[in-house]
Design a protein around this motif. Structure first.
Motif, PDB file in Angstrom:
ATOM      1  N   ALA A  43       0.867  -1.078   0.101  1.00 12.10           N
ATOM      2  CA  ALA A  43       0.045  -0.017  -0.070  1.00 12.10           C
ATOM      3  C   ALA A  43       0.841   1.205   0.142  1.00 12.10           C
ATOM      4  N   LYS A  44       2.000   1.411   0.643  1.00  8.42           N
ATOM      5  CA  LYS A  44       2.887   2.402   0.702  1.00  8.42           C
ATOM      6  C   LYS A  44       3.310   2.598  -0.605  1.00  8.42           C
ATOM      7  N   ALA A  45       3.968   1.498  -1.224  1.00  5.54           N
ATOM      8  CA  ALA A  45       4.676   1.431  -2.492  1.00  5.54           C
ATOM      9  C   ALA A  45       3.708   2.159  -3.540  1.00  5.54           C
ATOM     10  N   ASP A  46       2.489   1.657  -3.493  1.00  6.20           N
ATOM     11  CA  ASP A  46       1.405   2.367  -4.368  1.00  6.20           C
ATOM     12  C   ASP A  46       1.303   3.748  -4.158  1.00  6.20           C
ATOM     13  N   MET A  47       1.121   4.188  -2.851  1.00 12.79           N
ATOM     14  CA  MET A  47       1.355   5.684  -2.458  1.00 12.79           C
ATOM     15  C   MET A  47       2.237   6.462  -2.992  1.00 12.79           C
ATOM     16  N   ILE A  48       3.256   5.879  -2.883  1.00 12.59           N
ATOM     17  CA  ILE A  48       4.551   6.489  -3.324  1.00 12.59           C
ATOM     18  C   ILE A  48       4.696   6.755  -4.937  1.00 12.59           C
ATOM     19  N   GLU A  49       3.985   5.681  -5.557  1.00 12.58           N
ATOM     20  CA  GLU A  49       3.962   5.698  -6.998  1.00 12.58           C
ATOM     21  C   GLU A  49       3.235   6.724  -7.496  1.00 12.58           C
ATOM     22  N   ILE A  50       1.827   6.955  -6.912  1.00 10.94           N
ATOM     23  CA  ILE A  50       0.939   7.880  -7.064  1.00 10.94           C
ATOM     24  C   ILE A  50       1.626   9.330  -6.609  1.00 10.94           C
ATOM     25  N   MET A  51       2.407   9.534  -5.620  1.00 10.06           N
ATOM     26  CA  MET A  51       2.794  10.760  -5.423  1.00 10.06           C
ATOM     27  C   MET A  51       3.864  11.047  -6.480  1.00 10.06           C
ATOM     28  N   ARG A  52       4.598  10.315  -7.090  1.00  6.69           N
ATOM     29  CA  ARG A  52       5.694  10.467  -7.948  1.00  6.69           C
ATOM     30  C   ARG A  52       4.996  11.098  -8.994  1.00  6.69           C
ATOM     31  N   ARG A  53       3.987  10.488  -9.754  1.00  2.00           N
ATOM     32  CA  ARG A  53       3.298  10.890 -10.966  1.00  2.00           C
ATOM     33  C   ARG A  53       2.625  12.124 -10.368  1.00  2.00           C
ATOM     34  N   GLY A  54       2.373  12.408  -9.481  1.00  5.00           N
ATOM     35  CA  GLY A  54       1.894  13.955  -8.962  1.00  5.00           C
ATOM     36  C   GLY A  54       2.904  14.717  -9.209  1.00  5.00           C
ATOM     37  N   VAL A  55       4.157  14.485  -8.795  1.00  3.03           N
ATOM     38  CA  VAL A  55       5.157  15.426  -8.690  1.00  3.03           C
ATOM     39  C   VAL A  55       5.657  15.666 -10.311  1.00  3.03           C
ATOM     40  N   ARG A  56       5.595  14.623 -11.057  1.00  2.00           N
ATOM     41  CA  ARG A  56       5.923  14.657 -12.520  1.00  2.00           C
ATOM     42  C   ARG A  56       5.016  15.673 -13.304  1.00  2.00           C
ATOM     43  N   ILE A  57       3.684  15.553 -12.705  1.00  2.00           N
ATOM     44  CA  ILE A  57       2.568  16.343 -13.353  1.00  2.00           C
ATOM     45  C   ILE A  57       3.023  17.909 -13.031  1.00  2.00           C
ATOM     46  N   ARG A  58       3.000  18.054 -11.670  1.00  2.00           N
ATOM     47  CA  ARG A  58       3.316  19.308 -11.225  1.00  2.00           C
ATOM     48  C   ARG A  58       4.425  19.848 -11.781  1.00  2.00           C
ATOM     49  N   ASN A  59       5.680  19.123 -11.892  1.00  2.00           N
ATOM     50  CA  ASN A  59       6.674  19.731 -12.609  1.00  2.00           C
ATOM     51  C   ASN A  59       6.447  20.128 -13.892  1.00  2.00           C
ATOM     52  N   GLY A  60       5.496  19.481 -14.779  1.00  2.00           N
ATOM     53  CA  GLY A  60       5.347  19.748 -16.012  1.00  2.00           C
ATOM     54  C   GLY A  60       4.542  21.152 -16.191  1.00  2.00           C
ATOM     55  N   VAL A  61       3.542  21.215 -15.274  1.00  6.39           N
ATOM     56  CA  VAL A  61       2.767  22.289 -15.091  1.00  6.39           C
ATOM     57  C   VAL A  61       3.656  23.545 -14.858  1.00  6.39           C
ATOM     58  N   ILE A  62       4.508  23.416 -14.031  1.00  5.02           N
ATOM     59  CA  ILE A  62       5.593  24.545 -13.771  1.00  5.02           C
ATOM     60  C   ILE A  62       6.450  24.892 -14.824  1.00  5.02           C
ATOM     61  N   ALA A  63       6.988  23.802 -15.564  1.00  3.04           N
ATOM     62  CA  ALA A  63       7.578  24.132 -16.849  1.00  3.04           C
ATOM     63  C   ALA A  63       7.110  25.077 -17.899  1.00  3.04           C
ATOM     64  N   ILE A  64       5.697  24.497 -17.907  1.00  5.85           N
ATOM     65  CA  ILE A  64       4.874  25.375 -19.046  1.00  5.85           C
ATOM     66  C   ILE A  64       4.465  26.683 -18.677  1.00  5.85           C
ATOM     67  N   ILE A  96       5.463  30.136 -20.626  1.00  2.00           N
ATOM     68  CA  ILE A  96       4.598  31.245 -20.767  1.00  2.00           C
ATOM     69  C   ILE A  96       5.175  32.518 -20.251  1.00  2.00           C
ATOM     70  N   ILE A  97       5.405  32.589 -19.031  1.00  2.00           N
ATOM     71  CA  ILE A  97       5.819  33.827 -18.250  1.00  2.00           C
ATOM     72  C   ILE A  97       6.931  34.382 -19.206  1.00  2.00           C
ATOM     73  N   VAL A  98       8.025  33.432 -19.408  1.00  2.00           N
ATOM     74  CA  VAL A  98       9.130  33.804 -20.427  1.00  2.00           C
ATOM     75  C   VAL A  98       8.866  34.670 -21.589  1.00  2.00           C
ATOM     76  N   LEU A  99       7.623  34.021 -22.437  1.00  4.16           N
ATOM     77  CA  LEU A  99       7.268  34.265 -23.634  1.00  4.16           C
ATOM     78  C   LEU A  99       6.356  35.640 -23.239  1.00  4.16           C
ATOM     79  N   LEU A 100       5.671  35.808 -22.373  1.00  3.64           N
ATOM     80  CA  LEU A 100       4.990  37.098 -21.996  1.00  3.64           C
ATOM     81  C   LEU A 100       5.832  38.168 -21.622  1.00  3.64           C
ATOM     82  N   ALA A 101       6.861  37.810 -21.019  1.00  5.64           N
ATOM     83  CA  ALA A 101       7.896  38.914 -20.519  1.00  5.64           C
ATOM     84  C   ALA A 101       8.644  39.411 -21.808  1.00  5.64           C
ATOM     85  N   ALA A 102       8.983  38.478 -22.686  1.00  4.02           N
ATOM     86  CA  ALA A 102       9.545  38.784 -24.133  1.00  4.02           C
ATOM     87  C   ALA A 102       8.693  39.606 -24.861  1.00  4.02           C
TER      88      ALA A 102
END
Length: 130
Positions: free
Chosen positions: A89-110, A114-120
């Protein structure tokens, strides 16, 4: 069979008097008499231990303490199974959290792009003087 009954049987087997038990245990004679006559409904632990020691009665065996402290193979296997389920159960929870971190990092990168393009774009507009 409770501890008092075991002590009573042992007393009879050894043919000991209340005085003998009192002398051997260091428990007052009246307390020993009360213990065996069941007048003492809740004798103190120390009284019971002293009387049992004087009679050679094992509290562990009488109360089956050893049996409960020594786990059986089935108990150990059940604990192991429970721990494995917990780890899974903990391993499943860790995998769910890793996916969440990857999604969050992708959103932050996007958002950063966008901010760099707006600033430019803002700098381009400002530079052109519009």
């Amino acid at each position: 069979m409770n501890i008092q009954e075991v002590c009573r049987i042992r007393k009879e087997e050894l043919k000991l008097t209340y005085q003998d038990i009192s002398d051997a245990s260091g428990v007052p004679l009246s307390t020993v008499q009360n213990y065996f006559s069941k007048l003492s409904k809740a004798p103190s632990f120390y009284t019971v231990v002293a009387i049992c020691k004087a009679l050679g009665v094992s509290i562990d065996k009488t109360c089956e303490i050893i049996e409960h402290l020594t786990p059986t193979e089935e108990t150990l296997q059940a604990r192991n199974d429970e721990l494995e389920r917990h780890v899974d159960a903990k391993a499943d929870m860790i995998e769910i959290m890793r996916r969440g971190v990857r999604i969050r990092n992708g959103v932050i990168a996007i958002m950063f792009v966008i901010i760099v393009l707006l600033a430019a774009w803002c700098l381009y507009i400002d530079w052109r003087g519009i």
